[in-house]
Design a protein around this motif. Structure first.
Motif, PDB file in Angstrom:
ATOM      1  N   GLU A  36      73.254  27.357  59.789  1.00  0.00           N
ATOM      2  CA  GLU A  36      71.814  27.530  59.976  1.00  0.00           C
ATOM      3  C   GLU A  36      71.307  26.410  60.889  1.00  0.00           C
ATOM      4  OE1 GLU A  36      67.609  27.428  57.423  1.00  0.00           O
ATOM      5  OE2 GLU A  36      69.530  27.073  56.419  1.00  0.00           O
ATOM      6  N   VAL A  37      70.636  26.765  61.978  1.00  0.00           N
ATOM      7  CA  VAL A  37      70.044  25.761  62.870  1.00  0.00           C
ATOM      8  C   VAL A  37      68.639  25.447  62.352  1.00  0.00           C
ATOM      9  CG1 VAL A  37      69.287  25.220  65.202  1.00  0.00           C
ATOM     10  CG2 VAL A  37      71.385  26.557  64.843  1.00  0.00           C
ATOM     11  N   VAL A  38      68.387  24.189  61.996  1.00  0.00           N
ATOM     12  CA  VAL A  38      67.087  23.799  61.423  1.00  0.00           C
ATOM     13  C   VAL A  38      66.196  23.085  62.438  1.00  0.00           C
ATOM     14  CG1 VAL A  38      67.968  23.682  59.069  1.00  0.00           C
ATOM     15  CG2 VAL A  38      68.078  21.637  60.515  1.00  0.00           C
ATOM     16  N   GLY A  39      66.717  22.841  63.652  1.00  0.00           N
ATOM     17  CA  GLY A  39      65.899  22.183  64.664  1.00  0.00           C
ATOM     18  C   GLY A  39      66.604  22.132  65.996  1.00  0.00           C
ATOM     19  N   ALA A  40      65.821  22.214  67.097  1.00  0.00           N
ATOM     20  CA  ALA A  40      66.390  22.110  68.447  1.00  0.00           C
ATOM     21  C   ALA A  40      65.483  21.226  69.278  1.00  0.00           C
ATOM     22  CB  ALA A  40      66.509  23.498  69.068  1.00  0.00           C
ATOM     23  N   PHE A  41      66.074  20.235  69.988  1.00  0.00           N
ATOM     24  CA  PHE A  41      65.292  19.224  70.694  1.00  0.00           C
ATOM     25  C   PHE A  41      65.826  19.037  72.114  1.00  0.00           C
ATOM     26  CE2 PHE A  41      65.317  18.443  66.195  1.00  0.00           C
ATOM     27  CZ  PHE A  41      63.989  18.175  65.885  1.00  0.00           C
ATOM     28  N   PRO A  42      64.929  18.702  73.065  1.00  0.00           N
ATOM     29  CA  PRO A  42      65.352  18.483  74.445  1.00  0.00           C
ATOM     30  C   PRO A  42      65.900  17.088  74.696  1.00  0.00           C
ATOM     31  CG  PRO A  42      62.988  18.274  74.277  1.00  0.00           C
ATOM     32  CD  PRO A  42      63.458  18.673  72.929  1.00  0.00           C
ATOM     33  N   ASP A  43      65.803  16.210  73.643  1.00  0.00           N
ATOM     34  CA  ASP A  43      66.143  14.805  73.851  1.00  0.00           C
ATOM     35  C   ASP A  43      66.363  14.149  72.488  1.00  0.00           C
ATOM     36  OD1 ASP A  43      64.793  11.773  74.391  1.00  0.00           O
ATOM     37  OD2 ASP A  43      66.201  12.533  75.886  1.00  0.00           O
ATOM     38  N   GLY A  44      66.974  12.976  72.494  1.00  0.00           N
ATOM     39  CA  GLY A  44      67.228  12.285  71.234  1.00  0.00           C
ATOM     40  C   GLY A  44      65.998  11.667  70.596  1.00  0.00           C
ATOM     41  N   GLU A  45      65.014  11.248  71.410  1.00  0.00           N
ATOM     42  CA  GLU A  45      63.851  10.538  70.872  1.00  0.00           C
ATOM     43  C   GLU A  45      63.020  11.383  69.905  1.00  0.00           C
ATOM     44  OE1 GLU A  45      61.658   8.808  74.070  1.00  0.00           O
ATOM     45  OE2 GLU A  45      63.060   7.119  74.268  1.00  0.00           O
ATOM     46  N   PRO A  46      62.651  12.622  70.249  1.00  0.00           N
ATOM     47  CA  PRO A  46      61.865  13.413  69.293  1.00  0.00           C
ATOM     48  C   PRO A  46      62.616  13.706  67.992  1.00  0.00           C
ATOM     49  CG  PRO A  46      62.507  14.758  71.190  1.00  0.00           C
ATOM     50  CD  PRO A  46      62.810  13.347  71.539  1.00  0.00           C
ATOM     51  N   LEU A  47      63.943  13.811  68.063  1.00  0.00           N
ATOM     52  CA  LEU A  47      64.720  14.012  66.846  1.00  0.00           C
ATOM     53  C   LEU A  47      64.617  12.782  65.939  1.00  0.00           C
ATOM     54  CD1 LEU A  47      66.720  15.386  64.959  1.00  0.00           C
ATOM     55  CD2 LEU A  47      68.583  14.583  66.422  1.00  0.00           C
ATOM     56  N   LEU A  48      64.738  11.584  66.521  1.00  0.00           N
ATOM     57  CA  LEU A  48      64.625  10.358  65.724  1.00  0.00           C
ATOM     58  C   LEU A  48      63.261  10.256  65.062  1.00  0.00           C
ATOM     59  CD1 LEU A  48      66.424   7.565  67.802  1.00  0.00           C
ATOM     60  CD2 LEU A  48      67.195   8.667  65.706  1.00  0.00           C
ATOM     61  N   GLU A  49      62.217  10.650  65.789  1.00  0.00           N
ATOM     62  CA  GLU A  49      60.866  10.611  65.217  1.00  0.00           C
ATOM     63  C   GLU A  49      60.769  11.536  64.007  1.00  0.00           C
ATOM     64  OE1 GLU A  49      58.164  11.563  68.345  1.00  0.00           O
ATOM     65  OE2 GLU A  49      58.609   9.744  69.511  1.00  0.00           O
ATOM     66  N   GLU A  50      61.343  12.732  64.116  1.00  0.00           N
ATOM     67  CA  GLU A  50      61.331  13.688  63.005  1.00  0.00           C
ATOM     68  C   GLU A  50      62.073  13.114  61.787  1.00  0.00           C
ATOM     69  OE1 GLU A  50      60.633  17.557  62.962  1.00  0.00           O
ATOM     70  OE2 GLU A  50      59.036  16.666  64.160  1.00  0.00           O
TER      71      GLU A  50
END
Length: 543
Positions: A36-50
């Motif tokens: 199951e894909v729970v998130g998709a991001f264009p870059d590492g920074e927004p993922l770290l914020e989440e």
């Protein structure tokens, strides 16, 4: 971050800067069984914020290596510092050296562009198995850690309980105290009020029920405090429906006193709310060295004796004595107050002969008082005044008040009262003189330890020999020598053992006894900790 796996579905997040490829990977992985894909991001920074905002939880990171702001390698490194996750990287052939770096950072697999669906599905079946294995391993480790922690806590409580119950413990049996965290400790005693009366009005079954309820209240309240303040707490049963709490605080924690009183307040309130019983509490000031626990126990039990005078359902602590002092001062006549001041000024100078000359005038005025209650109140004020002038405002010496309070409460003969007060006064003057000459006393203590390494050595025994309060002795010893009494005694015993191994033909068990260790195995283990070698091997090296 906890690893999440619901119904064996592995949760993944995608980091890929090319939108078309990102959407394609999401569709592919969502179509695989157990994924199951729970998130998709264009870059590492927004993922770290989440992640920092705790808005997302996942098991596997699937990331491209080259992205505009934060690439895959940097993202994996940052996550490795704070989280336990598995990662898979996406790369082209020209990035193979970087792929190797990612694998060194812990990536478990890599996807080559352009992506082949069948190859990808096969890869992700293997990745899923690795994730499931990791989840099971993490769960097992959590269980093992929890069991080990519980075992450690149970053993610690057992050792603390034995230490508080026993009167004299040789310092060689206190090495375990080193495994406790450094910092400040507060020891608290709570004891059921009117024990004999309460046991008579309840049936045995009801009594067991209430005791069970009280122990649950104590356990839940202390556990709540431990979690909220992130402090270690130990508690155990004492004698005659009493309990002991040991609270630990960081050395720099300045709120330890308020937090300790807060614990007492909550336990006391909860017991009164949910049971028909009342408890009194007693606590002293903090200490750093667990080897003084028996001395702190004695001070606290002496303080608890004030319950005989002031009643139960109270909290007794050193500052409570100051409150009694103020109350006694308000009830003392001006004339006798002046006689007390004359006495105290001589006592402050440690002039025993002058004190003896002034006692008759004091007792003459005391005898004129109207009632035994007035005599007791005045004596109490005198006792406080002596301690306040001799030991100033550091609460030292207050433990001398507890026993005399109990004695004068039960005295009906005036001559006996005079004897008790005069004897007590001389004793506290001697205590003050010993404190003032503490440097010579520390040298004397060290000499006595060196001459008695084969004997049972306890804190109380050393303190008695040099006429110092045990707790204060430990404080002064550490300040003047730079090591605790336990450290010093152990070091001297090990040094003596080294000499005997080198200079005598005594067997190991004989040397163990010569330096104060009854258990040869324990002695050998400690010797190796200090020297790096077992006694037998140390002897062979020296030959």
């Amino acid at each position: 971050m906890e690893v999440i796996c619901y119904m064996n579905r592995v949760k993944a997040v995608i980091c890929e800067d090319e939108a078309r490829i990102r959407r394609g990977i999401v569709r592919l992985i969502d179509g695989f069984d157990g994924w199951e894909v729970v998130g998709a991001f264009p870059d590492g920074e927004p993922l770290l914020e989440e992640i920092e905002d705790k808005k997302i939880e996942f098991d596997v990171l699937i990331t491209d290596i080259k992205m505009p702001n934060m690439g895959g390698i940097e993202l994996i490194k940052k996550l490795n510092h704070t989280h336990s996750i598995l990662s898979v990287i996406i790369s082209g052939f020209e990035d193979f050296e970087i792929v190797q770096e990612a694998l060194r950072e812990g990536a478990i697999d890599y996807i080559l562009k352009p992506i082949d669906r069948k190859m990808l599905e096969k890869q992700f079946r293997i990745v899923r198995e690795k994730v499931i294995d990791k989840i099971e391993l993490d769960r097992h480790l959590v269980e093992v850690h929890s069991e080990a922690k519980e075992l450690t806590y149970t053993k610690q409580v057992q050792l603390l309980s034995e230490m508080v119950l026993k009167n004299d413990i040789d310092l060689s049996n206190m090495e375990w105290t080193r495994k406790f965290p450094a910092g400040k400790y507060m020891l608290i005693n709570t004891s059921l009020d009117n024990l004999s009366y309460k046991k008579n009005i309840f049936s045995d079954k009801d009594w067991e029920t209430w005791i069970f309820a009280i122990e649950n209240i104590i356990d839940e309240t202390l556990e709540s405090f431990s979690k909220r303040e992130e402090n270690n707490v130990w508690w155990w049963r004492g004698e005659k429906s009493s309990y002991w709490f040991l609270l630990h605080f960081d050395e720099e924690d300045i709120n330890y006193e308020d937090q300790s009183k807060g614990v007492v307040k909550h336990v006391k309130k909860n017991i009164q709310t949910y049971t028909p019983l009342t408890f009194s509490f007693a606590l002293e000031d903090y200490f750093n060295d667990l080897s003084v626990l028996p001395a702190m126990r004695d001070k606290i039990l002496s303080l608890m004796q004030l319950r005989m005078i002031h009643g139960g359902n109270r909290v007794y602590y050193p500052a409570f004595l100051s409150e009694i002092h103020k109350e006694s001062k308000g009830k003392t006549s001006q004339k006798i107050y002046l006689e007390i001041q004359k006495l105290v000024l001589s006592i402050e100078k440690l002039d025993v002969q002058d004190v003896e000359r002034k006692f008759p005038d004091f007792f003459s005025e005391l005898k004129k008082l109207e009632s035994p209650e007035a005599v007791e109140t005045t004596i109490r004020f005198y006792l406080f005044r002596v301690i306040k002038y001799l030991f100033k405002d550091d609460n030292r010496g207050y433990e001398y008040l507890y026993p005399i309070f109990i004695r004068i409460k039960n005295i009906s003969d005036f001559e006996q009262l005079k004897f008790e007060v005069i004897t007590w006064t001389k004793n506290v003057i001697n205590e003050k003189m010993s404190v003032d000459s503490s440097l010579n006393h520390i040298d004397k203590a060290k000499y006595w330890i060196q001459q008695n390494v084969s004997e049972s050595i306890t804190i109380s025994k050393i303190a008695d020999i040099i006429y110092m309060n045990p707790t204060y002795f430990c404080e002064v010893f550490k300040k003047q020598t730079g090591e605790t009494v336990l450290d010093y005694v152990t070091r001297i015993r090990i040094e003596k053992a080294k000499d005997l191994l080198h200079q005598s033909n005594l067997k190991i068990h004989e040397i163990s006894e010569e330096v104060g260790f009854k258990d040869t195995k324990y002695f050998s283990k400690l010797f190796k900790q200090y020297t790096g070698e077992l006694p037998s091997k140390y002897r062979n090296i020296q030959l």
